[in-house]
Design a protein around this motif. Structure first.
Motif, PDB file in Angstrom:
ATOM      1  N   THR A 182       0.832  -1.211   0.000  1.00 23.84           N
ATOM      2  CA  THR A 182       0.000   0.000   0.000  1.00 23.84           C
ATOM      3  C   THR A 182       0.865   1.259   0.000  1.00 23.84           C
ATOM      4  O   THR A 182       1.073   1.875   1.044  1.00 23.84           O
ATOM      5  CB  THR A 182      -0.932   0.020   1.224  1.00 23.84           C
ATOM      6  N   ASN A 236      -5.681   1.653  -5.847  1.00 26.23           N
ATOM      7  CA  ASN A 236      -4.970   0.456  -6.295  1.00 26.23           C
ATOM      8  C   ASN A 236      -4.446   0.611  -7.718  1.00 26.23           C
ATOM      9  O   ASN A 236      -4.655   1.644  -8.356  1.00 26.23           O
ATOM     10  CB  ASN A 236      -5.797  -0.821  -6.118  1.00 26.23           C
ATOM     11  N   LEU A 242      -8.621  -1.818  -1.166  1.00 27.32           N
ATOM     12  CA  LEU A 242      -7.690  -2.563  -0.319  1.00 27.32           C
ATOM     13  C   LEU A 242      -8.058  -4.045  -0.267  1.00 27.32           C
ATOM     14  O   LEU A 242      -7.193  -4.913  -0.403  1.00 27.32           O
ATOM     15  CB  LEU A 242      -7.679  -1.975   1.088  1.00 27.32           C
TER      16      LEU A 242
END
Length: 393
Positions: free
Chosen positions: A11, A155, A260
């Motif tokens: 991340t 993402n 996520l």
């Protein structure tokens, strides 16, 4: 079911989430001095004043920009290549994507093609894509989400269509994760009710697919359940009153957090199937297509008792506190569709015919067959065509 303790997490995106967060753009460490300001070919970000607010923030930060306003729904590789050429011609050193799912999805591919030779399909894996590795790192990406649906703001994935080959395929590389994302629910107050519903269900299904995936794990499950709970509770409110900021905020949370959960687990063949639908019928909104097939898609796995406990957990998260059987999830899903006014969508209204079912089934596997590995039990082409047929109206 033994909980899967294996997961990979990457991340690199700094996320600013909350009301008024757009006002903090200028104070962030932006990744360049000239942005390709990527927006849709529609008028929404101009009409709402969002574009003016973004450019004012860039002015405060001393960052120049070139506006590229060519992105359409279900974006094609042609518009990606046009935007990448614009970035090159104007010396842009990062991409600033401001918009909904189509813009955020496109940003990933635009950033890659702004620095790499050839055609996007040279680097696409699946279908007729050549699956080549990127030769150069893509441009850095900053995202400002104006809708709640895809989770692409945090993402590295986008879905792009090739109209010539009738393919709609996910494209992405970990190094293309945005470096900064801003999710400000105040920017979403003017999204029309119909699109609020479509986008909200897309976000819901990202999380429900994670929950039934055979790769769901100790981290992705509680996050997905939290997202499902917020979307199920607040999406009808956001649809019925777009100015309900509390509802907008909750749905935005459920959507963004899916970015996520999908990294931790992945979606399933439900997304492969819808991508086939809109690969052939460009005017079909992605979320609407998902809604059309969703009841029969999940019923397939419920009837096979593929993951009963997961369906019970989701039904409880959706407000059925006493849920005890997997069929309760189907009841909760149907009730949510009715509450949002999307329970009567028809494939035929978008030009889809019943005799396309096997064609769509085969296309889904050929273009995005990788997602089938996440299904909780085997799903053959015949099974897939049967889901399309039972969902058809």
């Amino acid at each position: 079911m033994t909980m899967n303790m294996d997961f990979n997490l990457f991340t690199p995106t700094k996320l600013l989430f909350g009301r008024g967060k757009l006002n903090e753009l200028a104070s962030q460490q932006l990744p360049g001095k000239k942005a390709l300001l990527l927006i849709s070919s529609g008028k929404s970000v101009r009409a709402t004043g969002t574009l003016d607010r973004v450019t004012a923030q860039l002015g405060k930060a001393g960052v120049a920009y070139t506006v590229c306003a060519n992105i359409h729904e279900n974006p094609s590789k042609e518009v990606v290549m046009e935007a990448a050429a614009c970035a090159k011609a104007n010396g842009c050193d990062f991409v600033l994507a401001v918009g909904g799912g189509a813009v955020l999805d496109s940003a990933v591919a635009v950033a890659a093609m702004a620095t790499n030779p050839g055609d996007l399909w040279d680097y696409v894996c699946g279908g007729t894509g050549k699956g080549m590795p990127l030769q150069q790192p893509g441009l850095p990406i900053v995202t400002v989400a104006t809708t709640s649906g895809t989770g692409s703001e945090i993402n590295c994935w986008g879905v792009i269509s090739n109209h010539e080959t009738k393919e709609k395929i996910g494209f992405g590389y970990p190094e293309l994760n945005p470096v900064l994302a801003i999710v400000d629910p105040e920017l979403m107050l003017t999204v029309p009710a119909r699109y609020t519903a479509y986008q909200g269900f897309d976000a819901l299904f990202h999380n429900t697919e994670v929950m039934i995936s055979r790769f769901v794990n100790v981290l992705s499950e509680p996050i997905a359940l939290s997202a499902i709970e917020h979307i199920a509770k607040y999406l009808p409110r956001a649809v019925n009153d777009g100015a309900d900021i509390e509802a907008r905020e909750a749905v935005a949370y459920g959507s963004t957090i899916a970015g996520l959960t999908m990294q931790l687990t992945s979606t399933t063949a439900e997304h492969s199937m819808e991508h086939a639908m809109s690969a052939y019928h460009y005017g079909l909104p992605h979320g609407a297509g998902l809604i059309m097939i969703s009841n029969e898609f999940y019923r397939f796995f419920v009837e096979r008792h593929a993951c009963d406990a997961q369906f019970v957990k989701m039904a409880r998260a959706m407000g059925m506190a006493n849920a005890s059987k997997p069929e309760d999830f189907l009841t909760a899903l149907a009730e949510l569709q009715r509450a949002c006014g999307v329970d009567n969508l028809k494939m035929s209204d978008y030009g889809i015919s019943r005799d396309e079912c096997m064609t769509l089934a085969r296309n889904a596997r050929e273009t995005m067959g990788g997602l089938y590995a996440a299904n909780p039990c085997e799903l053959s082409d015949e099974d897939c065509a049967g889901i399309f047929e039972r969902a058809y109206r």
